[in-house]
Design an enzyme around this catalytic site. Structure first.
Site, PDB file in Angstrom:
ATOM      1  N   ARG A 230       7.908  22.178  -8.256  1.00 62.13           N
ATOM      2  CA  ARG A 230       9.198  21.558  -7.959  1.00 62.13           C
ATOM      3  C   ARG A 230      10.317  22.552  -8.242  1.00 62.13           C
ATOM      4  NH1 ARG A 230       6.244  18.563  -5.916  1.00 62.13           N
ATOM      5  NH2 ARG A 230       6.068  16.276  -6.087  1.00 62.13           N
ATOM      6  N   GLU A 259      17.497  22.426  -1.567  1.00 65.22           N
ATOM      7  CA  GLU A 259      16.768  22.576  -0.314  1.00 65.22           C
ATOM      8  C   GLU A 259      17.455  21.759   0.785  1.00 65.22           C
ATOM      9  OE1 GLU A 259      12.623  21.715  -0.761  1.00 65.22           O
ATOM     10  OE2 GLU A 259      12.336  23.157  -2.384  1.00 65.22           O
ATOM     11  N   HIS A 277       9.027  25.720   1.310  1.00 62.30           N
ATOM     12  CA  HIS A 277       8.395  24.470   0.868  1.00 62.30           C
ATOM     13  C   HIS A 277       7.267  24.059   1.818  1.00 62.30           C
ATOM     14  CE1 HIS A 277       9.302  20.700  -1.723  1.00 62.30           C
ATOM     15  NE2 HIS A 277       7.999  20.821  -1.502  1.00 62.30           N
TER      16      HIS A 277
END
Length: 524
Positions: A230, A259, A277
């Site tokens: 994370r 993000e 990601h």
């Protein structure tokens, strides 16, 4: 039975679903169309595009199950689904291998400088001397978080003849030994010794920026660090400084504090490999996720119980109404205890008092308490089905008791956690909403919700003011304060509800005060 596939999933999952249900595939359905038609479906399968807020779930009168073809359920109002009696399932195991392999890809790309060598070669250069790498063989892997993904990374690094050490306060030593991993009690020991560090823990107030300036100073100047868990666990400003100064050799990131990350100064550096990601994004993972959730829906339609339940097993409406409020209370109590405990929980004692002690389905309450305890400390989602298995794996022993004496309340649930540092307990009831009415035996009146802070301190003049001053200096406003004590001048407890989360700095400063014994921040 009628099922809606609202987001694109692998065709194999759809094929399986068609064997038992009428399947409507509409991967471009709008929020307005979904709101209008949701009442037609017995099941809905989504990924991340489709949102299922409370207003949609409220109109889902036939809906029995929502299946998320992936891990996270942020796009689903799970509380609304629970209140409606709708089961929510996901596919947590579908990405374990995929994320572990992506971690290995970042490690190899960084240690052998593959990414920048590729860029240079395609630019027409031939800079062999510029890309001297290192072997993984005989290096030490340091794993922060030995859950499903962390253990898979260890297995792969063992094939590269690496040694493995780990920090995971919730992993029993005998389990680590069976994995061939040397377990350390302090994260600092792992950071100091490891050549390659990989992070596999959830983002919580405790783990946020847990890798920052001081931690980078502990690492070898040849160390590499990787994060596919994370964003926010690594302090990106501190990482930038460490990479630029040569404090560490390199890094690899798949997740970021903000993000989508399109303007991040880390992207300017050659000694970090960055991906957008995508650690969980493989055809196999998407195929497996589709098959898993399709099978969960099929299992329910056949009258059996799915295994990856996020909220709870489905109940008859009468049973649901009787127990729903207690389930909400159980999860809040578990989360409160988990975040308040100063060290890993080794033993859990749960006592059901009053009317709840007469109900036949207490196992579900215990599982829900465990769900609340484990989710803040594990990387993968814990649900009502796997909660006891995860607790056993983490070395938590559980005992239950019942009592008719509910101390004047209709129902009372007491959760007591024992750690190496002592005991933490909370008693709760439901009075139109979950309430904690005792903490460590002190009477309080606390709504377990939002940004909270708890401190144990000496009950003398100035103690409360000193704590409040520290929050004032951090520009953090106190909304609600509750205190409890055993006697004048003895030990007391303070519970605050804050307008924003307590910073790690403020918590540490408060813990260092002369008359404060312990302090922690919580998000409920």
């Amino acid at each position: 039975m009628k099922a809606l596939v609202a987001d694109a999933i692998n065709e194999k999952g759809i094929e399986n679903l068609k064997e038992i249900a009428e399947v409507v595939v509409d991967t471009s359905i709008s929020p307005e169309e979904l709101l209008e038609t949701v009442g037609e479906y017995d099941a809905i399968i989504v990924r991340s595009r489709t949102k299922l807020p409370a207003e949609v779930i409220e109109k889902a009168d036939k809906l029995k199950i929502i299946a998320r073809a992936g891990v996270g359920v942020d796009n689903i109002d799970v509380n609304a689904a629970t209140q409606k009696g709708i089961m929510v399932v996901n596919a947590p195991e579908s990405t374990s291998i995929t994320v572990a392999e992506h971690t290995m890809g970042l490690i190899l790309s960084t240690i052998r400088k593959i990414a920048i060598a590729d860029k240079s070669t395609k630019a027409g250069k031939w800079e062999k001397k510029a890309f001297m790498g290192m072997e993984l063989r005989n290096k030490t892997l340091g794993v922060i978080g030995m859950g499903r993904i962390g253990s898979q990374v260890v297995n792969r690094c063992k094939a590269f003849e690496m040694d493995a050490i780990a920090y995971d306060p919730y992993l029993p030593p005998e389990v680590a030994k069976n994995m061939g991993v040397e377990l350390y009690e302090n994260i600092e020991d792992v950071l100091t010794r490891a050549d390659v560090i990989t992070i596999h823990v959830p983002l919580t107030p405790e783990t946020e920026h847990s890798i920052s300036t001081e931690q980078f100073k502990l690492m070898k100047d040849t160390a590499l660090i990787f994060n596919c868990a994370r964003g926010g666990i690594i302090d990106e400003d501190a990482l930038y400084d460490a990479l630029v100064s040569g404090e560490i050799l390199g890094a690899g990131l798949d997740v970021y504090e903000e993000e989508p990350a399109k303007d991040n100064k880390l992207f300017q550096l050659d000694n970090i490999v960055c991906t957008p990601h995508i650690a969980a994004s493989t055809k196999e993972a998407q195929r497996d996720a589709a098959i898993i959730v399709a099978n969960e829906v099929i299992t329910l339609f056949k009258g059996k119980m799915p295994k990856n339940i996020i909220n709870m097993p489905r109940m008859h409406n009468s049973e649901f109404k009787e127990t729903n409020n207690y389930l909400e209370l159980c999860e809040k109590l578990g989360s409160f205890i988990s975040q308040s405990a100063s060290s890993p929980i080794k033993k859990l004692e749960i006592t059901y008092k009053g009317e709840i002690a007469k109900l036949p389905n207490r196992e579900l309450f215990t599982r829900t308490i465990l769900q609340g305890i484990l989710n803040p400390i594990t990387e993968t989602v814990v649900n009502a089905v796997n909660a006891t298995t995860v607790a056993k794996f983490r070395g938590i022993s559980i005992t239950e008791a019942v009592s008719e004496d509910s101390e004047g309340y209709e129902t009372l649930i007491k959760v007591s956690a024992k750690t190496k540092d002592g005991e933490m307990s909370a008693d709760g009831t439901y009075l139109h909403e979950p309430k904690i009415i005792k903490i460590n035996g002190y009477w309080v009146d606390v709504k377990p919700e939002g940004n909270m802070f708890i401190a144990k301190y000496k009950d003398i003049p100035g103690s409360i003011g000193a704590i409040g001053t520290k929050f004032g200096q951090q520009n953090i406003n106190i909304g609600i304060m509750q205190v409890g004590r055993d006697s004048t001048g003895g030990e007391a407890i303070m519970i605050l509800t804050l307008d924003e989360p307590a910073t790690k700095e403020s918590v540490e400063e408060i813990k260092s005060l002369d008359n404060v014994y312990d302090a922690s921040s919580l998000i409920l």
